[in-house]
Design an enzyme around this catalytic site. Structure first.
Site, PDB file in Angstrom:
ATOM      1  CG  ASP A 136      36.249  42.398  43.941  1.00  0.00           C
ATOM      2  OD1 ASP A 136      36.963  42.326  44.829  1.00  0.00           O
ATOM      3  OD2 ASP A 136      36.891  42.739  42.726  1.00  0.00           O
ATOM      4  CG  HIS A 179      35.781  43.497  35.645  1.00  0.00           C
ATOM      5  ND1 HIS A 179      37.184  43.735  35.811  1.00  0.00           N
ATOM      6  CD2 HIS A 179      35.378  43.661  36.981  1.00  0.00           C
ATOM      7  CE1 HIS A 179      37.669  44.268  36.811  1.00  0.00           C
ATOM      8  NE2 HIS A 179      36.445  44.275  37.493  1.00  0.00           N
ATOM      9  CD  GLN A 247      35.401  41.105  39.940  1.00  0.00           C
ATOM     10  OE1 GLN A 247      36.139  40.281  40.127  1.00  0.00           O
ATOM     11  NE2 GLN A 247      35.394  42.177  40.438  1.00  0.00           N
ATOM     12  NE  ARG A 277      40.711  53.375  42.386  1.00  0.00           N
ATOM     13  CZ  ARG A 277      40.758  52.103  41.928  1.00  0.00           C
ATOM     14  NH1 ARG A 277      39.659  51.424  41.124  1.00  0.00           N
ATOM     15  NH2 ARG A 277      41.312  51.240  42.378  1.00  0.00           N
ATOM     16  CG  ASP A 279      38.879  48.844  38.908  1.00  0.00           C
ATOM     17  OD1 ASP A 279      39.618  48.938  39.785  1.00  0.00           O
ATOM     18  OD2 ASP A 279      38.169  47.702  38.545  1.00  0.00           O
ATOM     19  CD  GLU A 321      43.518  49.959  40.106  1.00  0.00           C
ATOM     20  OE1 GLU A 321      44.240  49.246  41.077  1.00  0.00           O
ATOM     21  OE2 GLU A 321      43.090  49.313  39.096  1.00  0.00           O
ATOM     22  CG  HIS A 390      40.129  49.415  47.886  1.00  0.00           C
ATOM     23  ND1 HIS A 390      41.025  50.239  47.285  1.00  0.00           N
ATOM     24  CD2 HIS A 390      39.760  48.445  46.867  1.00  0.00           C
ATOM     25  CE1 HIS A 390      40.820  50.037  45.815  1.00  0.00           C
ATOM     26  NE2 HIS A 390      40.257  48.844  45.795  1.00  0.00           N
ATOM     27  CG  ASP A 391      43.076  47.066  46.066  1.00  0.00           C
ATOM     28  OD1 ASP A 391      41.918  46.183  46.193  1.00  0.00           O
ATOM     29  OD2 ASP A 391      43.030  47.392  44.556  1.00  0.00           O
ATOM     30  NE  ARG A 515      41.081  42.207  47.655  1.00  0.00           N
ATOM     31  CZ  ARG A 515      40.585  42.515  46.280  1.00  0.00           C
ATOM     32  NH1 ARG A 515      41.224  43.268  45.534  1.00  0.00           N
ATOM     33  NH2 ARG A 515      39.554  41.824  45.798  1.00  0.00           N
TER      34      ARG A 515
HETATM   35  C1  OTU Z   1      41.266  46.910  41.049  1.00  0.00           C
HETATM   36  O1  OTU Z   1      42.479  46.249  41.586  1.00  0.00           O
HETATM   37  C2  OTU Z   1      40.431  47.169  42.411  1.00  0.00           C
HETATM   38  O2  OTU Z   1      41.180  48.220  42.989  1.00  0.00           O
HETATM   39  C3  OTU Z   1      40.307  46.078  43.184  1.00  0.00           C
HETATM   40  O3  OTU Z   1      39.661  46.340  44.430  1.00  0.00           O
HETATM   41  C4  OTU Z   1      39.329  44.932  42.395  1.00  0.00           C
HETATM   42  O4  OTU Z   1      39.117  43.794  42.956  1.00  0.00           O
HETATM   43  C5  OTU Z   1      39.972  44.812  41.095  1.00  0.00           C
HETATM   44  O5  OTU Z   1      40.638  46.037  40.505  1.00  0.00           O
HETATM   45  C6  OTU Z   1      38.738  44.170  40.143  1.00  0.00           C
HETATM   46  O6  OTU Z   1      37.750  45.173  39.690  1.00  0.00           O
HETATM   47  O7  OTU Z   1      44.123  43.130  41.143  1.00  0.00           O
HETATM   48  O8  OTU Z   1      44.327  43.459  43.777  1.00  0.00           O
HETATM   49  O9  OTU Z   1      46.762  46.971  38.249  1.00  0.00           O
HETATM   50  O10 OTU Z   1      46.251  45.603  40.793  1.00  0.00           O
HETATM   51  O11 OTU Z   1      43.461  46.894  38.877  1.00  0.00           O
HETATM   52  C7  OTU Z   1      43.787  44.432  43.127  1.00  0.00           C
HETATM   53  C8  OTU Z   1      46.105  45.608  38.460  1.00  0.00           C
HETATM   54  C9  OTU Z   1      43.882  44.312  41.624  1.00  0.00           C
HETATM   55  C10 OTU Z   1      45.599  45.445  39.939  1.00  0.00           C
HETATM   56  C11 OTU Z   1      44.265  46.208  40.056  1.00  0.00           C
HETATM   57  C12 OTU Z   1      43.200  45.507  40.580  1.00  0.00           C
END
Ligand code: OTU
Length: 638
Positions: A136, A179, A247, A277, A279, A321, A390-391, A515
């Protein structure tokens, strides 16, 4: 001494503490009662509570002893200047080590490039050891104490940190704490049936409890990883996996997990990380029968991370985050008694999503209305302001506010999706839907800044007029995040308008997750050309660089709760006022493709009829009606 009593007696732990540092003792003394109180709330019924608590205290002592003198000095400077992360001088960029420039050494070589653009804070995407294929993008950690060997050695990382510090740059580490990878040693042991490590995760012998949990849980990757549990055929069991099946969610109901993760965070603090940060924090605690996001226990956990961090490394900052509703995000800044002792920084996700909504509709009503509804955050906390990352972009705005504007909230979302993903009505965007909800058609959006702003399409069609508009849209997004107050975070590649990357479809380990569309390798040849050619990319770069320079000279752009949205009826415009003592700057942003006007009446105390335009460095005469072109932004000093 009775075990239970031990938990609330600091002296017991201090007996062995040989640390000869007054500040450490003061911080430990001040935070201990709160830590033990919160700990009791979470773990009163855990069979491991005494053992884990003792380990936690030992971890604080050990990590403080290991912290370098230089870092201890930096800590004290930062404690004396608690707003360091919300100054107008701070400008961030987030980047993937390998996509930016191969490895840690490559990144080190590129520090002059970052500095030249004005970047002094770098969010490194996950750089720890991960399984080769299923990771991921680094968010499935196999070993929390080792760096990804593809990026170099720990020594290389340490050299990078040193170079960052020499250049007065801050380093943000992505700490994936909800995770770990299914190949982490804990998971390997748990699979073998080792009870100690099974308790690090949520294991179930059948579907009964998983079914009960799922009744009130959302799915995060419904398309590619439906459900929240993964079946392990070899042992006929289920394990909780909110994100991808590889995960595994860490079980913070076991205090041993908490201790391990706090110790890990302190280990990286000592390597020189300035900001963590944290996560996916919203998901750290799950309860049957509850919507397992943002539960009160999550806040208690984060307070423990922060309080322990403050004892050992008080100069370090914490980002939550949590991409959730604004009234929930705000809670990550701390509330109630522990106010301010949770995270220092959170993502302004709401603004981000709404800026794209406004750009699609050319109408700022929902953005304005939503911003006015965001509760005030505590002082000494700040937002990360960003346009792309990146998301995906989740259209997570408040249904109630959409409805109040007379719109149907689902239809409105579907319209935005069509705009960004289907070229609807001649739209300029080349985005794609991410994680479609099949019953409703609702989805999130993937795509690079350049693709979503029309730059990529203009490039394909070689359309000069569209190029100009696209550059203005990108500039608009950047000019807004740089002037809102808070920590602006540029997404690497956006400074040269990198288009979508379609190659990910050829990679088995990435093709199921679009993504990757907006996770491109940096194109250094574009940068080399900036000086010599008047290319469209060079224009984007130069404008961004100029915006950053001006921001850094504008104290009003520091974040000190002094952002005021001006209620102005022109629906194309977003107008806000930033004030710092005597420095007052108005930002006027035209989110529409129409040229329009603003009136002098929107300025409260217009002294004479002139304002200073920071971007053109010239006086602007303010008349009753003033022209602003499509997608233009003005930074006007009073
Ligand atoms: C985060 O995002 C990261 O920014 C992602 O890149 C990861 O894939 C994910 O965690 C797992 O580690 O679901 O679509 O607030 O928006 O935590 C992104 C909830 C995600 C989520 C966010 C998550």
């Amino acid at each position: 001494m009775q075990q239970a009593e031990k938990l609330s007696k600091l002296n017991f732990f201090l007996d062995d503490v040989k640390v000869n540092d007054k500040n450490f003792h003061l911080r430990l003394g001040a935070n201990f009662p709160i830590i033990s109180d919160i700990y009791q709330k979470l773990y009163a019924y855990s069979p491991h509570k005494e053992e884990a608590f003792e380990l936690l205290m030992l971890s604080l002592v050990k990590n403080f002893e290991e912290r370098s003198a230089l870092q201890k000095k930096r800590d004290l400077t930062r404690v004396a200047n608690p707003n360091w992360y919300s100054s107008e001088k701070i400008v961030g960029m987030m980047l993937y080590v390998d996509l930016f420039d191969t490895d840690f050494n490559g990144l080190k070589e590129k520090i002059p490039y970052l500095r030249n653009l004005g970047i002094n804070t770098v969010h490194l995407m996950p750089f720890l050891d991960v399984p080769e294929f299923e990771n991921d993008g680094g968010y499935a950690v196999r070993n929390y104490r080792e760096v990804n060997p593809k990026f170099g050695t720990m020594k290389d990382f340490e050299a990078l940190v040193k170079e960052f510090q020499k250049n007065d740059m801050n380093l943000i580490m992505d700490f994936v704490l909800n995770h770990c990878a299914d190949q982490h040693q804990w998971a390997v042991e748990a699979r073998k049936g080792n009870p100690k490590y099974k308790d690090f995760f949520y294991f179930f012998p059948d579907r009964n409890l998983p079914n009960a949990y799922e009744r009130t849980m959302i799915e995060i990757f419904p398309d590619t990883s439906p459900g929240n549990f993964t079946y392990l055929p070899e042992s006929d069991q289920w394990v909780m996996t909110l994100f991808y099946g590889y995960q595994w969610d860490l079980n913070y109901k076991n205090p041993m997990v908490l201790v391990e993760m706090i110790d890990t965070m302190l280990f990286w603090s000592n390597k020189g990380i300035d900001i963590f940060r944290l996560d996916a924090v919203a998901f750290m605690w799950k309860e049957i029968g509850k919507f397992s996001q943002n539960l009160p226990e999550v806040h208690l956990l984060l307070q423990l991370f922060k309080l322990c961090g403050q004892i050992v490394a008080p100069g370090v900052g914490y980002i939550a985050e949590a991409i959730v509703a604004p009234e929930e995000i705000i809670k990550y800044f701390g509330e109630g008694l522990a106010q301010g002792d949770e995270c220092d920084i959170a993502y302004n996700a709401n603004f981000m999503a709404l800026s794209w909504e406004a750009l699609a509709t050319g109408n700022t009503n929902l953005l304005k209305k939503s911003m006015n509804a965001v509760p005030k955050k505590p002082r000494n906390t700040t937002w990360i302001n960003y346009a792309r990352c990146h998301d995906d972009i989740g259209l997570g705005f408040d249904d109630k506010l959409v409805t109040e504007l007379g719109l149907d909230s689902l239809q409105h979302r579907l319209y935005i999706l069509k705009h960004y993903c289907d070229g609807f009505n001649g739209s300029f965007a080349l985005g794609q839907r991410f994680m479609i909800e099949h019953e409703t058609g609702n989805a999130r959006i993937s795509g690079s800044m350049a693709a979503l702003c029309g730059f990529e399409k203009a490039m394909k069609e070689n359309n000069e007029n569209e190029f100009q508009l696209a550059i203005k849209r990108i500039n608009l997004q950047h000019a807004v995040i740089l002037s809102l107050g808070g920590l602006p975070m540029i997404y690497s590649g956006d400074e040269v308008a990198l288009p979508n990357n379609y190659d990910y479809l050829n990679d088995e380990s990435k093709k199921y997750d679009n993504r990757w569309l907006h996770r491109s390798k940096m194109n250094w040849s574009l940068v080399e050309n900036i000086k010599d050619t008047p290319s469209a990319e060079a224009l984007v770069y130069k404008r961004l660089k100029q915006l950053i320079e001006i921001r850094k000279q504008t104290p009003a752009f520091a974040d000190s709760n002094d952002l005021e949205y001006i209620d102005y009826e022109n629906t194309h415009l977003l107008v806000y006022k930033k004030t710092d003592n005597k420095d007052v700057v108005y930002v006027i942003a035209n989110f529409s493709g129409f040229d329009t006007f603003f009136e002098s009446s929107l300025f409260a105390n217009l002294n004479g009829n002139k304002l200073f335009n920071l971007l053109t460095e010239s006086e602007m005469e303010i008349n009753e009606k003033n022209f602003i072109s499509a997608y233009d932004v003005l930074w006007l000093r009073e």
